[in-house]
Design an enzyme around this catalytic site. Sequence first.
Site, PDB file in Angstrom:
ATOM      1  N   ARG A 399       0.709  -1.098   0.050  1.00  0.00           N
ATOM      2  CA  ARG A 399      -0.053  -0.211   0.025  1.00  0.00           C
ATOM      3  C   ARG A 399       0.703   1.438  -0.176  1.00  0.00           C
ATOM      4  O   ARG A 399       1.882   1.529   0.761  1.00  0.00           O
ATOM      5  CB  ARG A 399      -0.925   0.036   1.284  1.00  0.00           C
ATOM      6  CG  ARG A 399      -1.825   1.050   1.142  1.00  0.00           C
ATOM      7  CD  ARG A 399      -2.657   1.088   2.492  1.00  0.00           C
ATOM      8  NE  ARG A 399      -3.833   0.071   2.459  1.00  0.00           N
ATOM      9  CZ  ARG A 399      -3.951  -0.690   3.317  1.00  0.00           C
ATOM     10  NH1 ARG A 399      -3.578  -0.679   4.448  1.00  0.00           N
ATOM     11  NH2 ARG A 399      -4.980  -1.595   2.952  1.00  0.00           N
ATOM     12  N   HIS A 429       5.363 -10.927   1.712  1.00  0.00           N
ATOM     13  CA  HIS A 429       5.758  -9.867   2.686  1.00  0.00           C
ATOM     14  C   HIS A 429       7.248 -10.474   3.276  1.00  0.00           C
ATOM     15  O   HIS A 429       7.593  -9.613   3.895  1.00  0.00           O
ATOM     16  CB  HIS A 429       4.831  -9.761   3.745  1.00  0.00           C
ATOM     17  CG  HIS A 429       4.937  -8.540   4.633  1.00  0.00           C
ATOM     18  ND1 HIS A 429       5.553  -8.764   5.867  1.00  0.00           N
ATOM     19  CD2 HIS A 429       5.089  -7.167   4.362  1.00  0.00           C
ATOM     20  CE1 HIS A 429       5.648  -7.474   6.408  1.00  0.00           C
ATOM     21  NE2 HIS A 429       5.318  -6.534   5.597  1.00  0.00           N
ATOM     22  N   HIS A 586      10.550  -2.241  14.432  1.00  0.00           N
ATOM     23  CA  HIS A 586       9.952  -2.965  13.392  1.00  0.00           C
ATOM     24  C   HIS A 586      10.289  -4.465  13.412  1.00  0.00           C
ATOM     25  O   HIS A 586       9.476  -5.243  12.577  1.00  0.00           O
ATOM     26  CB  HIS A 586      10.367  -2.304  12.037  1.00  0.00           C
ATOM     27  CG  HIS A 586       9.612  -2.695  10.935  1.00  0.00           C
ATOM     28  ND1 HIS A 586      10.280  -3.487   9.922  1.00  0.00           N
ATOM     29  CD2 HIS A 586       8.498  -2.444  10.322  1.00  0.00           C
ATOM     30  CE1 HIS A 586       9.373  -3.905   9.004  1.00  0.00           C
ATOM     31  NE2 HIS A 586       8.361  -3.100   9.178  1.00  0.00           N
TER      32      HIS A 586
END
Length: 701
Positions: A399, A429, A586
């Site tokens: 996105r 991913h 992350h």
Amino acid sequence: MKVDATFIDRELSWISFNGRVLQEAADTQVPLYERLKFLAIFSSNLDEYFRVRVAGLRSLLSLGKKKQKAMEIDPAALLRLIYREVDRQQQLFGEVFRDLLPRLAAVGTPLVQSSALSEQQREWLLHYARRTLLPLLDCAALGKNAETDFFRNRVLYLVLRIRREDGPPSLERVEIPTDRHPRFVELPEEEGQRPVVFLDDVVRLILPDLYPGATSIEAWSVKLNRDADLRIEDEFSGDLVKKIREALKLRESGVPSRFLYDPEMPNEVLRRVRRACGLAKEDLFPGGRYHNYFDFFSFPQASREDLRDRPQPPLAYTPFERSASLFEAVAVRDHLLHFPYQRFDYVARWLEEAALDDAVSEICITLYRIAGNSRIAQALLEAVRRGKRVFVFMEIKARFDEEANLQWADTLKEAGASIAYSIPGLKVHAKLFHILRTEQGQEKGYAYLGTGNFNEKTAALYADHGLFTADAEITADVEQVFTLLKDGQGDINFDTLLVAQYNLRDGITERIAREREKARAGKPCSIIMKMNSLEDPKIARRLLAAAKDGVPVRLLVRGICVLVPEEHDDDGVLTATSVIDRYLEHARVYIFGRGEEEEIWLSSADMMRRNLNRRIEVAFPIRDPRLKAQLRRIIEIQRADCVKARRLTAGMSNQYVHCEGGEPLRSQEEIYLFLQTSSTEPGHSQLDGERLTPTDSIGRD
């Protein structure tokens, strides 16, 4: 064992996460320009949230009550809770912004409104605006036709009410050209001050030039968010690339999800704007004189180091610095790097070396978000030019990076690389590459597996881990992943890796169950899970059950966390904390067991339904005892944070973890110090282990 815990809605948990970002902006101990940066992050996050999540919830309002009940959601009630909390945060945002204004003035970069300008400054700005801005301004009447009434997504506008001597007032709109001009204009320095003005206010100054003959011009700022979700994640047929290209064109004209307006705008004008733009009442949100505060990322700054975080230049990794070839270093043993504390350019360097190495025959890589000026992409292009087989799986459903990824895919494909774009119904991913190299007449596999993207820009801001390995079992499974990505099917078994769609969910579930069995048998047990988000209800319920059986469950979750302890639960078996600091946490780190039975896994996957059900993700084990010790140490430091850590609880109050004796420990600074003072052999450090005592997250396991 009694464990008081609650499951909370993922959307409200996300709002609470953004509240932690706003806490950093409100913290007067944070350097001034870093506070401004966190205001920008908060604004950018909220903008995307309305464009995607709120827009999605609002689309559910059209469903019948039976369908909403079947989905176990009341979108109207949830939206009311979201709007209430967002309104509260926006009030705090305004307070923080007003607190920053005198502080900016005190350091020589005052942000001033046009009403506070001297006559000399106004004349300078008028001259500047007439020369620079007038050719860029787009003006149109409102209420005339659909084309002029259209407001572009995320673009700033001034709505004008213009009075003339003859005729009734007219309604016009002027676009603020931030796509062609910086949002902030710097005035000439005077007496050590270099004033900064919003571009919006400079446009306001020259409105009389745009509308000569007007007797009065009133102006109010507005901005429209539109639904930005392409909603093509589950497409199974047709040309996906073509669909995405078409969807990108439509993103800018999506249905409204939030119309921000200056509350000083008269109701009569607001009603006319609503009619002209086809807005519903629920689209309207009072804002302020200014919008798009994420533009503070580009605010002009004084050259004072004390107004920013203390520099932490990425550290060199000695084993790689001493090696003429990364292949030679990786062939000897595994290496684990920690970004952004250590240099990310070793990743690009290995691919560049592979591109030039005559012994390398093939490079396969997954790309999810790629930098604009990417050394990694350039290395792949060089490998193609030198005749190597290059396979790139380019995920074009990432996105807001779809367009950039498509452009790189076109460039690589044109050069001769083999490109795959997407798997029907799935996103890829996983972050990994595989290199085939001929050594002593036989092909040998090398691999890199990471928790973060192959993106040099975000690698300087995101805290991630990356494994460089020649482990035959791991590289064989990585090769299997690329076989899957190339063919899209086949009978594939993974012996070492945990791969979503195959064995990742089961692998995590089995390890949670194993720790529960140990707890019931009175054996040492432990679960530590660090991730961006815990949202999957099945995993969350299993973790709660494990805690109730006596397994110490320690959650380190940056963002969404649907499983949280109650405020009054002092038992400490289940804890959940979140660190928000200069770097975006992350990495996904999953640790099961204790002592010799301890397993440490790194992964690209959060514990979310989309990651476990609708993506190709990879979790990989850290096997080298030295690397395990180093990684465990990093996690212990993060769990001991009592400066930037917040407790996640049912009340979503985001209370800071308090230091219980000893010096305050800020984990991101301590990790940097740990890696800086470590010997060249991972797992050894000059740091005194006794420092890790300020919080209950270390000693009770």
